[in-house]
Scaffold this motif. Structure first.
Motif, PDB file in Angstrom:
ATOM      1  N   GLY A   1       0.786  -1.227   0.000  1.00  0.00           N
ATOM      2  CA  GLY A   1       0.000   0.000   0.000  1.00  0.00           C
ATOM      3  C   GLY A   1       0.812   1.268   0.000  1.00  0.00           C
ATOM      4  N   GLY A   2       2.114   1.167   0.317  1.00  0.00           N
ATOM      5  CA  GLY A   2       2.965   2.351   0.326  1.00  0.00           C
ATOM      6  C   GLY A   2       4.015   2.281   1.402  1.00  0.00           C
ATOM      7  N   GLY A   3       4.646   3.418   1.655  1.00  0.00           N
ATOM      8  CA  GLY A   3       5.684   3.442   2.675  1.00  0.00           C
ATOM      9  C   GLY A   3       6.497   4.704   2.654  1.00  0.00           C
ATOM     10  N   MET A   4       7.649   4.640   3.324  1.00  0.00           N
ATOM     11  CA  MET A   4       8.604   5.739   3.376  1.00  0.00           C
ATOM     12  C   MET A   4       9.481   5.678   2.125  1.00  0.00           C
ATOM     13  SD  MET A   4       8.409   7.177   6.570  1.00  0.00           S
ATOM     14  CE  MET A   4       8.185   6.741   8.309  1.00  0.00           C
ATOM     15  N   PHE A   5       9.426   6.717   1.322  1.00  0.00           N
ATOM     16  CA  PHE A   5      10.231   6.805   0.109  1.00  0.00           C
ATOM     17  C   PHE A   5      11.463   7.654   0.427  1.00  0.00           C
ATOM     18  CE2 PHE A   5       6.453   5.067  -1.501  1.00  0.00           C
ATOM     19  CZ  PHE A   5       6.626   4.660  -2.820  1.00  0.00           C
ATOM     20  N   ALA A   6      12.622   6.998   0.452  1.00  0.00           N
ATOM     21  CA  ALA A   6      13.837   7.638   0.944  1.00  0.00           C
ATOM     22  C   ALA A   6      14.551   8.435  -0.139  1.00  0.00           C
ATOM     23  CB  ALA A   6      14.786   6.592   1.513  1.00  0.00           C
TER      24      ALA A   6
ATOM     25  N   ALA B   1      -5.107   6.875   2.023  1.00  0.00           N
ATOM     26  CA  ALA B   1      -4.489   6.520   0.747  1.00  0.00           C
ATOM     27  C   ALA B   1      -4.129   5.048   0.638  1.00  0.00           C
ATOM     28  CB  ALA B   1      -3.235   7.359   0.535  1.00  0.00           C
ATOM     29  N   LEU B   2      -4.055   4.342   1.755  1.00  0.00           N
ATOM     30  CA  LEU B   2      -3.458   3.006   1.777  1.00  0.00           C
ATOM     31  C   LEU B   2      -4.132   2.025   0.828  1.00  0.00           C
ATOM     32  CD1 LEU B   2      -1.109   1.683   3.312  1.00  0.00           C
ATOM     33  CD2 LEU B   2      -2.786   0.792   4.936  1.00  0.00           C
ATOM     34  N   ASP B   3      -5.447   2.082   0.716  1.00  0.00           N
ATOM     35  CA  ASP B   3      -6.144   1.083  -0.105  1.00  0.00           C
ATOM     36  C   ASP B   3      -6.497   1.597  -1.489  1.00  0.00           C
ATOM     37  OD1 ASP B   3      -8.099   2.876   0.606  1.00  0.00           O
ATOM     38  OD2 ASP B   3      -9.521   1.362   1.337  1.00  0.00           O
ATOM     39  N   LYS B   4      -5.862   2.708  -1.911  1.00  0.00           N
ATOM     40  CA  LYS B   4      -6.079   3.219  -3.261  1.00  0.00           C
ATOM     41  C   LYS B   4      -5.003   2.664  -4.201  1.00  0.00           C
ATOM     42  CE  LYS B   4      -8.461   7.537  -2.090  1.00  0.00           C
ATOM     43  NZ  LYS B   4      -8.934   7.053  -0.809  1.00  0.00           N
TER      44      LYS B   4
END
Length: 348
Positions: free
Chosen positions: A50-55, A118-121
């Motif tokens: 679903g997403g995360g931290m984009f470094a 946003a997680l489930d989009k």
């Protein structure tokens, strides 16, 4: 057998922006698939990522020993980066995240509530993270600009030295007790991040630096992508004493998928099973509790188990966790609930 793609994963760390900066993939390939990297939108949807931290990670100049794809068991690290060069790289990667958002691959999130929404989009929920504050000036002007662009998480160091602190080397076997703690400027940086509500990432910080952060911060202690030193005695992993500090702060650790930080032999080889990963999950849950552990994959920045390969392989890990007796409530916490909770308490 159909493998589970839920609960959706919110992950503590990936290096997709660097892959874009270096030309290893494109914004179009992230949206449509077809690249050789770990993360794109079609595979994220397939794997329930679903997403995360984009470094943002500022690489060494070409030819330096500590490039992303040239890590060894005892890698020599370069010195301070030129701050102007680092700033150009940082701004470039922040701009790439906004390009991904404009192209429909991510939704940039600045609050825990926005992550939940946003997680489930189909677009991935993305939090901007700075891995190594090489590009931040002593007056914090760049920090404030990056905050306006969405920066909500920051590691004062990668494994090289900055004006703020010293990082741990890529060394096995070793503890993280490898040098001095925060500089006076580093202590100011921690206070400024607390003021702004930027999470502090401890993952590459040495032991004395972590002690200094713990003495200053008013936020939970967070290591976005680290593992248990008791299982893999790598300098990048956390000792029981450090885990006790994180537990006391009601913080959390994201389990790193990188081979060298998982395997008991510390080797950067992908021929290991998911049981090795579950040992770290189990150990960290035992030290931190069910509310203190999540995912911190290091996708696109590390060699991961060939049983997973990329984000599309996450259902295999979920199934292994279910087979090991992880219940539904615990799975939800580990996959995304704990991250949303700790960020809510950190960002206030």
């Amino acid at each position: 057998m159909t493998l589970p793609t839920t609960p959706l994963v919110f992950d503590g760390h990936n290096d997709l922006l660097l892959r874009l900066l270096l030309g290893h993939t494109t914004v179009e390939q992230v949206r449509n698939g077809g690249g050789k990297h770990h993360i794109d939108l079609p595979r994220a949807t397939e794997g329930g990522f679903g997403g995360g931290m984009f470094a943002i990670f500022n690489p060494d100049p070409p030819g330096a020993s500590s490039s992303l794809d040239n890590m060894t068991d005892d890698m020599a690290l370069s010195g301070l980066l030129d701050p102007d060069v680092a700033l150009r790289s940082t701004v470039g990667q922040a701009a790439l995240l906004h390009e991904l958002a404009g192209d429909g691959s991510v939704i940039i999130c600045r609050t825990a509530e926005e992550i939940e929404t946003a997680l489930d989009k189909p677009p991935m929920a993305a939090v901007l993270h700075l891995e190594g504050a090489d590009s931040i000036d002593p007056e914090f002007r760049a920090l404030n600009v990056l905050y306006a662009l969405g920066l909500r998480s920051l590691g004062p160091v990668w494994s090289r030295k900055t004006r703020w602190a010293e990082g741990v080397p890529f060394r096995f076997p070793s503890t993280g007790d490898t040098g001095p703690g925060l500089t006076e400027d580093g202590k100011r940086l921690i206070r400024e991040c607390n003021r702004l509500g930027i999470a502090i990432d401890l993952s590459h910080l040495n032991e004395k630096g972590m002690d200094d952060v713990a003495a200053i911060t008013d936020a939970p202690l967070i290591a976005t992508h680290s593992n248990a030193h008791a299982i893999c005695a790598h300098a990048r992993n956390l000792t029981d004493r450090q885990l006790d500090m994180i537990a006391e702060s009601k913080g959390m650790v994201g389990v790193n998928f990188a081979a060298a930080f998982l395997r008991p032999d510390g080797k950067m080889r992908t021929d290991f099973g998911l049981d090795v990963m579950l040992r770290h999950f189990d150990y960290l849950i035992g030290k931190l509790g069910e509310n203190g552990v999540g995912f911190g994959s290091d996708f696109d920045g590390a060699m991961v188990s060939r049983e997973i390969k990329d984000v599309a392989g996450l259902p295999k890990l979920r199934q292994a966790m279910l087979d090991a007796g992880y219940g539904a409530a615990l799975m939800t916490k580990l996959c995304h609930g704990n991250w949303i909770d700790v960020l809510c308490r950190t960002w206030k």
